[in-house]
Motif scaffolding. Structure first.
Motif, mmCIF file in Angstrom:
data_model
loop_
_atom_site.group_PDB
_atom_site.id
_atom_site.type_symbol
_atom_site.label_atom_id
_atom_site.label_comp_id
_atom_site.label_asym_id
_atom_site.label_seq_id
_atom_site.Cartn_x
_atom_site.Cartn_y
_atom_site.Cartn_z
ATOM 1 N N SER A 159 5.544 -3.819 -7.545
ATOM 2 C CA SER A 159 6.894 -3.254 -7.492
ATOM 3 C C SER A 159 7.406 -3.066 -6.062
ATOM 4 O O SER A 159 8.421 -2.414 -5.859
ATOM 5 C CB SER A 159 6.948 -1.932 -8.255
ATOM 6 O OG SER A 159 6.068 -0.998 -7.663
ATOM 7 N N ASN B 184 11.078 -2.071 -1.908
ATOM 8 C CA ASN B 184 11.338 -0.805 -2.586
ATOM 9 C C ASN B 184 10.729 0.304 -1.724
ATOM 10 O O ASN B 184 9.502 0.394 -1.590
ATOM 11 C CB ASN B 184 10.705 -0.846 -3.976
ATOM 12 C CG ASN B 184 10.925 0.415 -4.762
ATOM 13 O OD1 ASN B 184 10.794 1.523 -4.243
ATOM 14 N ND2 ASN B 184 11.254 0.257 -6.023
ATOM 15 N N GLY C 34 8.537 -5.459 -3.928
ATOM 16 C CA GLY C 34 9.709 -6.287 -3.610
ATOM 17 C C GLY C 34 9.296 -7.605 -3.004
ATOM 18 O O GLY C 34 8.237 -8.148 -3.309
#
Length: 144
Positions: A99, A119, A101
């Protein structure tokens, strides 16, 4: 024994960024990373070697006997991309990369073109987990 190149120096972080980084967006990202990493680590930025901005420190000793100090977390605004020194390769952290990016993984760092590619919340979790890992496995300034 060879002299370590990556040691803490007295060079001004702001002076380094203003003289080394020639792109205004990258410069803004540098100062934003400094704000974030200062908050996440609880340490002020220091120059480590000629181009690494580090936060806090820990002492490592390899089985070979080689030892030294390194920043807990840090980054370097390289020409092509940022090198983020925020990751310790533990099983607990691997899922966080999913998560994060847009990035590329190096041997010892994460490469990102610009801060908006990742992120920030996930980056914070990775930094916190890295500091906890280093605190558990090394002599660490984060214990103070």
């Amino acid at each position: 024994m060879a002299q370590l190149k990556t040691t803490e120096t007295a060079i001004s972080v702001a002076d380094f960024i203003n003289s080394y980084v020639d792109n205004e967006q990258k410069k803004a990202d540098c100062f934003r990373l400094i704000e974030l990493m200062t908050a996440w680590s609880g340490f002020e930025p220091k120059m480590w070697g000629p181009t690494i901005i580090g936060f806090g420190s820990y002492h490592y000793t390899y089985t070979s006997g080689h030892e030294g100090d390194a920043p807990l977390i840090g980054f370097s605004p390289r020409k092509a991309s940022f090198s983020l020194y925020i990751y310790s390769p533990s099983e607990a952290q691997k899922h966080l990369l999913d998560s994060l990016g847009k990035f590329k993984m190096g041997k010892a760092c994460i490469y990102v073109k610009k801060l908006s590619d990742i992120n920030i919340s996930t980056a914070e979790k990775i930094c916190s987990a890295t500091i906890a890992y280093l605190n558990e496995h090394h002599e660490c300034a984060c214990r103070a």
